[in-house]
Motif scaffolding. Sequence first.
Motif, PDB file in Angstrom:
ATOM      1  N   VAL A   1       6.474  -1.694  -4.105  1.00  0.00           N
ATOM      2  CA  VAL A   1       6.152  -1.472  -2.702  1.00  0.00           C
ATOM      3  C   VAL A   1       6.411  -0.014  -2.351  1.00  0.00           C
ATOM      4  CG1 VAL A   1       6.693  -2.058  -0.310  1.00  0.00           C
ATOM      5  CG2 VAL A   1       6.643  -3.849  -2.048  1.00  0.00           C
ATOM      6  N   LEU A   2       5.389   0.650  -1.813  1.00  0.00           N
ATOM      7  CA  LEU A   2       5.500   2.038  -1.392  1.00  0.00           C
ATOM      8  C   LEU A   2       5.271   2.117   0.114  1.00  0.00           C
ATOM      9  CD1 LEU A   2       3.406   3.767  -4.210  1.00  0.00           C
ATOM     10  CD2 LEU A   2       5.880   3.397  -4.136  1.00  0.00           C
ATOM     11  N   LEU A   3       5.989   3.019   0.769  1.00  0.00           N
ATOM     12  CA  LEU A   3       5.884   3.150   2.214  1.00  0.00           C
ATOM     13  C   LEU A   3       4.703   4.040   2.577  1.00  0.00           C
ATOM     14  CD1 LEU A   3       9.646   3.446   3.180  1.00  0.00           C
ATOM     15  CD2 LEU A   3       8.226   1.402   2.841  1.00  0.00           C
ATOM     16  N   ARG A   4       3.884   3.566   3.500  1.00  0.00           N
ATOM     17  CA  ARG A   4       2.626   4.241   3.799  1.00  0.00           C
ATOM     18  C   ARG A   4       2.805   5.611   4.435  1.00  0.00           C
ATOM     19  NH1 ARG A   4       1.234  -0.049   8.563  1.00  0.00           N
ATOM     20  NH2 ARG A   4       2.494   0.886  10.218  1.00  0.00           N
TER      21      ARG A   4
ATOM     22  N   ALA B   1       8.216  -8.921   3.070  1.00  0.00           N
ATOM     23  CA  ALA B   1       7.151  -9.927   3.098  1.00  0.00           C
ATOM     24  C   ALA B   1       6.105  -9.644   2.025  1.00  0.00           C
ATOM     25  CB  ALA B   1       6.496  -9.950   4.476  1.00  0.00           C
ATOM     26  N   VAL B   2       5.807  -8.376   1.803  1.00  0.00           N
ATOM     27  CA  VAL B   2       4.818  -8.011   0.789  1.00  0.00           C
ATOM     28  C   VAL B   2       5.357  -8.309  -0.604  1.00  0.00           C
ATOM     29  CG1 VAL B   2       3.583  -6.060  -0.219  1.00  0.00           C
ATOM     30  CG2 VAL B   2       3.676  -6.322   2.260  1.00  0.00           C
TER      31      VAL B   2
ATOM     32  N   THR C   1       2.668  -0.285   2.373  1.00  0.00           N
ATOM     33  CA  THR C   1       2.913  -0.960   3.639  1.00  0.00           C
ATOM     34  C   THR C   1       3.985  -0.220   4.426  1.00  0.00           C
ATOM     35  OG1 THR C   1       3.352  -3.124   4.635  1.00  0.00           O
ATOM     36  CG2 THR C   1       4.665  -2.531   2.702  1.00  0.00           C
ATOM     37  N   SER C   2       4.419  -0.817   5.532  1.00  0.00           N
ATOM     38  CA  SER C   2       5.468  -0.227   6.367  1.00  0.00           C
ATOM     39  C   SER C   2       6.836  -0.753   5.944  1.00  0.00           C
ATOM     40  CB  SER C   2       5.222  -0.582   7.838  1.00  0.00           C
ATOM     41  OG  SER C   2       5.344  -1.981   8.018  1.00  0.00           O
TER      42      SER C   2
ATOM     43  N   GLY D   1       3.957  -7.059  12.297  1.00  0.00           N
ATOM     44  CA  GLY D   1       4.428  -8.072  11.371  1.00  0.00           C
ATOM     45  C   GLY D   1       3.377  -8.410  10.331  1.00  0.00           C
ATOM     46  N   ALA D   2       3.816  -9.083   9.275  1.00  0.00           N
ATOM     47  CA  ALA D   2       2.915  -9.465   8.196  1.00  0.00           C
ATOM     48  C   ALA D   2       2.332 -10.846   8.471  1.00  0.00           C
ATOM     49  CB  ALA D   2       3.666  -9.463   6.870  1.00  0.00           C
TER      50      ALA D   2
END
Length: 355
Positions: free
Chosen positions: A219-222, A210-211, A203-204, A337-338
Amino acid sequence: MTAAVLTGHGGPDMLEIRSDWPVPEPGPRQVRVRVTAAAVNNTDIWTREGAYGSPEDPNAVSGWLGPIDCPRIQGGDVAGVVSALGPAAPAELLGRRVLVDPGLYRDGGDDTPPVGFLGSEIDGGFAEYVVVDADHVHDMTGSPLTDEQLACLPVAYGTATGMLERAGVRSGELLLVTGASGGVGLALVQMASARGAEVVAVTSPANADAVRESGAAHVLLRDAEDLAARVRALAPYGVDAVADVVGGPFLGMLLPEVRDDGRWVIAGAVGGRVVEFDLRRLYLHNITLIGSSMHTRAHFATLAGAARAGVLAPRIAARFPLTRLHDAQRAFAETRGAGKIVIGVAGRGDDARVG
């Protein structure tokens, strides 16, 4: 009634807000639902734009399954109250708070694939009322979810359910989810985590928290230049499966990070609809590539059960009234936003059997 009417493929100007549209009448085995909440999906915008292409021409102007008959009322996400019954519809449905299955199926089988879509092949929920087959409404009387939360479920969570079921995602597996902050992405994170899978979400930076709150273990940044390397660091022997709602370069970039006999299920192409990847990475490692469009009746029944039990927590990013659907679609296209964008609808509240 008030309805948002699509007059043809094209830009936002092809969507007209009408206050004089006829209230639909249910057929013998149908019900009329007074819509209390709907939600926006990428499907709505791509259908309006005719952005689905065709097998012969990826750039052809087309709906999901071909040409769309207009005028058409879009909107596949519908929560509401059954306000009228056709003469052969079950009497106990009248007045029930319901969630509508947006799939149109080839036959009556539980595992039959969809051959159409509410808001595409037939009129949908961007209106005060919608008519659907009686067996497409699921009673939500006891659900603790609000109508807005229920409206977040059919397309996004239905699509996610279909992806997880078709890919056979199980407890203990490592699942990579692309586009994890969108409606389907967040649904995948929530539902896979609830199954006991360990979720790696892409995700960003703005949506990372939120994720995580939705259940992602990692969580990895896209936009990271070393995204594949980061996945490899988390899963040196490869991830068990990928649930992809983005498409584009992710397929070629991340396919080598799937373990032997792993699965890649895809249900979107917002990152690019025509892709290039090394076929050797697919066949030499016995990886299964799965296309997943929507859900089956059985998948949606599972989702409806989860909604009644209140085990889902849809995240709402913004709210708009039906008369501001243009603004809602613009916000959807621009949002970083999520969560889901919800449409509030006010019906007249009449309850009756028709015929």
